[in-house]
Enzyme design. Structure first.
Site, short mmCIF file in Angstrom:
data_model
loop_
_atom_site.label_atom_id
_atom_site.label_comp_id
_atom_site.label_asym_id
_atom_site.label_seq_id
_atom_site.Cartn_x
_atom_site.Cartn_y
_atom_site.Cartn_z
N HIS A 133 -6.27 1.80 -10.96
CA HIS A 133 -7.42 0.98 -11.36
C HIS A 133 -8.63 1.85 -11.71
CE1 HIS A 133 -5.65 -2.93 -11.02
NE2 HIS A 133 -5.04 -2.51 -9.93
N HIS A 149 3.47 15.71 0.86
CA HIS A 149 3.90 14.64 1.77
C HIS A 149 5.39 14.73 2.07
CE1 HIS A 149 0.15 12.56 2.12
NE2 HIS A 149 0.02 12.40 0.81
N GLU A 195 0.85 6.32 4.32
CA GLU A 195 -0.53 5.92 4.60
C GLU A 195 -0.76 4.41 4.52
OE1 GLU A 195 -3.20 8.34 2.22
OE2 GLU A 195 -2.11 10.14 2.81
N HIS A 239 3.95 6.54 -0.79
CA HIS A 239 2.68 7.07 -0.33
C HIS A 239 1.96 6.07 0.57
CE1 HIS A 239 -1.38 8.64 -0.24
NE2 HIS A 239 -0.85 9.81 -0.51
CO CO Z 1 -1.67 11.63 -0.07
#
Ligand code: CO
Length: 295
Positions: A122, A242, A210, A180
């Protein structure tokens, strides 16, 4: 009375606007030929191995759009700053569009290489639209959707996930994909994808680093299902930080450590989604849709 005064002031302005040319692009008789370009936008990665993913996308886009110039930009400020310290200058989408404007592009298709339409997507859309319709600038900027947007995308991604599972995996073994995850409302895409993929194979799970579902939720699901082994695969365009640390790192809160503590054997697969053609094709198709919608 007041309205009359306002109208008296506004009407001449409207008339002036009507008689002015639609854009000033053609001022001084400068008729510009249509020049279409592509801007690919990724989150970015500090891991050199991530380049394999970006190169694969680049190659696929070049093949799908022969003769069209392709530019790259990155949305993570943290990664841009880190790479700058190493002497590598990664451009932001705004910087790249400014350059494309100078290079006389009239139509630019921006393809988001993000996974979900979350904050990064966005923010990208908001920023690149500001480059549309400037005097002597780019006439139209269209943004291609990320990997997951429609229900059809979810189904196609679920099917692609099945194809990238190592062939030696048994149906009685789990496969855990690490997305993620985000604070953005679009985090719901992970649960939606989990639904789609479990319809195809109930031992496949989608979690996030997350967001929700978390590894704690996945752990409970695996225990309930009596699953003793899990393949761990990143659900991110690149197998970056990650994947290497939060997913399979040696720290006790990595997914591998959390599951192995429960007696679940883990088999890591360190490949980003963009290393697989099945996924790249979805991004390319979304770009094709955007590219086909220029006025
Ligand atoms: Co990250």
């Amino acid at each position: 009375m007041r309205i009359y005064i306002i109208m008296k002031a506004i009407v001449p302005l409207i008339l002036v606007a009507l008689v002015l040319p639609k854009t000033s692009i053609y001022a001084h008789g400068e008729k510009r030929p249509m020049k279409k370009g592509i801007l690919l936008v990724a989150f970015g990665s500090t891991i050199p191995e991530a380049q394999v993913s970006f190169d694969n996308i680049d190659r696929s886009v070049k093949k799908a759009f022969p003769g069209v110039e392709i530019y790259w930009a990155y949305t993570s400020r943290t990664i841009i700053a880190k790479m700058a310290k190493e002497g590598k200058n990664l451009a932001t989408p705004a910087e790249t569009l400014a350059r494309m404007m100078r290079e006389k592009f009239t139509h630019v298709a921006v393809q988001s290489l993000h996974v979900i339409p979350g904050a990064e997507f966005h923010g990208l859309t908001q920023n690149v639209r500001r480059y549309e319709g400037m005097s002597k600038g780019i006439e139209q900027v269209l943004v291609g959707r990320p990997l997951l947007a429609t229900s059809e995308d979810l189904q196609r991604v679920a099917e692609a996930m099945l194809k990238i599972i190592p062939p030696e995996r048994l149906k009685s073994e789990a496969v855990v994909f690490m997305g993620h995850g985000t604070h953005h409302p679009a985090n719901v895409y992970y649960a939606a994808l989990n639904y789609h993929v479990q319809k195809l194979d109930p031992n496949i799970f989608v979690g996030t680093v997350e967001g929700w579902p978390e590894i704690g939720d996945i752990k409970e699901d695996l225990k309930q299902g009596g699953l003793k082994k899990a393949y761990l695969i990143p659900l991110m365009s690149v197998a970056g930080d990650h994947a290497r640390n939060d997913m399979v790192g040696e720290e006790e809160n990595s997914w591998k450590s959390v599951l192995e503590k429960e007696g679940i054997k883990c088999e890591p697969v360190l490949k980003g989604l963009a290393e697989h053609q099945e996924f790249v094709d979805i991004w390319v198709d979304h770009l094709r849709t955007a590219f086909g919608h220029f006025d």
